[in-house]
Design an enzyme around this catalytic site. Structure first.
Site, PDB file in Angstrom:
ATOM      1  N   TYR A 199     -96.614  52.899 -41.182  1.00 32.81           N
ATOM      2  CA  TYR A 199     -96.230  51.520 -41.493  1.00 32.81           C
ATOM      3  C   TYR A 199     -94.716  51.447 -41.647  1.00 32.81           C
ATOM      4  CZ  TYR A 199     -96.258  47.120 -44.259  1.00 32.81           C
ATOM      5  OH  TYR A 199     -96.045  45.851 -44.742  1.00 32.81           O
ATOM      6  N   LYS A 227     -97.845  50.355 -37.463  1.00 37.39           N
ATOM      7  CA  LYS A 227     -97.720  48.954 -37.845  1.00 37.39           C
ATOM      8  C   LYS A 227     -96.231  48.664 -37.893  1.00 37.39           C
ATOM      9  CE  LYS A 227     -98.481  45.571 -41.503  1.00 37.39           C
ATOM     10  NZ  LYS A 227     -98.946  45.316 -42.892  1.00 37.39           N
TER      11      LYS A 227
END
Length: 370
Positions: A199, A227
């Site tokens: 992320y 992400k």
């Protein structure tokens, strides 16, 4: 003992060459010769985690990295609370069921949106386990087990996979930032355990995870993808390299998916309109629908997430108006604005079946001890 000896921890074999401590002990020179011949310094700065049970050869989870890579709509799900600040599991289960009924393929449990930063690790792992136990056969459960402490990230990820999560979400170390080489070692420490999504959100961590780090990590078979919140140009670069990405920005996810090569989105807005966000990810280019959703998305992010989402779910009657501090509800004029947005979108397109209403300030409970 032999294993420890490999790391320079055991300096001599048992029973060999024990020096006397009595009056006849060797001279200093003899002691030095003995010690120099018997002991060697550890040569590795990073010792492999040979002790971790998750490094066993037995199958821990039947979900493969390829299964995670195929997901298109993952919702970063909200965590609702009771008036005393504990988890409202009844409301939480209802939220998850709404995601399943409207076509979401995965949920992030205890992420930024789910306020994992306000949870103890016991709460964190309990909620992951609860989600797996109740819904793990219907939706992929991705536990946020990241931390700015590698030790905490390793322990939490081990526990998350032990209670059955299908994949882990990992942030880069925030506040106490590290070097690029440190980032690689941090992520490699958790990638050994199972499918993992990295992320990247520099606005929250204060540090970008640059492409060279991601490309290095992508060689690990457990890395499902990224992400990415930096923007669609970054996503385009990864897609050209064959690295799976999910847009972390709801306002960019349509173009990310259909123009820049993203596999899908990890969405906040899908807490409210999961069916419409699914259409955005599965039905091909749809600029008209994207434009229709933009007022809601812009409203959601005028204050840091999850403030807008928490306010919206309370106004829709699907979560109690309880906030764990430091989060507080949006002001009255924003709450009125949300009602107008819902009316334009159509109440039937949002989760829940109660009428949307404007809550008064006194309707909200702010909890400082939880």
């Amino acid at each position: 003992m032999a294993l420890l000896a490999d790391y320079g921890i055991c300096s001599r074999e048992a029973g060999a060459g024990v020096l006397s401590v009595g009056p006849d002990r060797p001279s200093a020179d003899a002691y030095k010769r003995w010690w120099t011949g018997r002991w060697r310094s550890p040569v590795a700065a990073v010792i492999p985690n040979f002790h971790l049970p998750m490094r066993g050869l037995e199958l821990k989870n039947r979900t493969t990295t390829e299964d995670i890579k195929k997901l298109r709509l993952i919702t970063a799900v909200k965590t609702p609370y009771l008036p005393d600040g504990r988890f409202d599991l009844e409301a939480y289960d209802s939220l998850i069921n709404m995601q399943i009924d409207n076509g979401a393929e995965g949920v992030i449990v205890g992420g930024t949106t789910g306020e994992g930063q306000l949870m103890s690790w016991d709460e964190h792992i309990m909620l992951i386990g609860h989600t797996v136990n109740c819904f793990g056969t219907e939706i992929k459960v991705i536990g946020n087990t990241g931390s700015n402490s590698t030790r905490e990230a390793v322990l939490a990820t081990e526990q998350g996979f032990a209670v059955g999560m299908h994949a882990a979400l990992h942030i880069n170390p925030y506040y106490g930032k590290t070097s690029l080489q440190g980032l690689v070692h941090h992520f490699e420490s958790v990638l050994t355990m199972g499918p993992t999504i990295i992320y990247n959100v520099p606005s929250r961590t204060g540090q970008d995870i640059p492409p060279p780090v991601i490309k290095t990590l992508s060689q690990n078979l457990n890395m499902a993808g990224v992400k990415e919140c930096v923007g669609n140009d970054r996503i385009k670069g990864y897609s050209e390299e064959g690295i799976v990405t999910w847009s972390g920005n709801d306002d960019q996810c349509h173009d990310a998916r259909w123009t820049f090569g993203a596999s899908g989105v990890i969405s906040v807005a899908s807490n409210l309109v999961p069916g419409l966000v699914r259409d955005l990810m599965f039905q091909g280019k749809n600029p008209s629908l994207n434009s229709k959703l933009m007022p809601l998305i812009e409203w959601l992010f005028r204050e840091p997430n999850p403030i807008g989402l928490n306010t919206a779910l309370a106004q829709l009657g699907v979560a109690r108006p309880v906030f764990r501090l430091p989060y507080v509800p949006l002001p009255l004029e924003r709450r009125v604005e949300f009602v107008n947005i819902v009316q334009k979108l159509g109440r039937e397109n949002l989760v829940g079946d109660k009428d949307v209403r404007v809550l008064d300030d006194d309707d909200f409970t702010l909890v400082s001890r939880y």
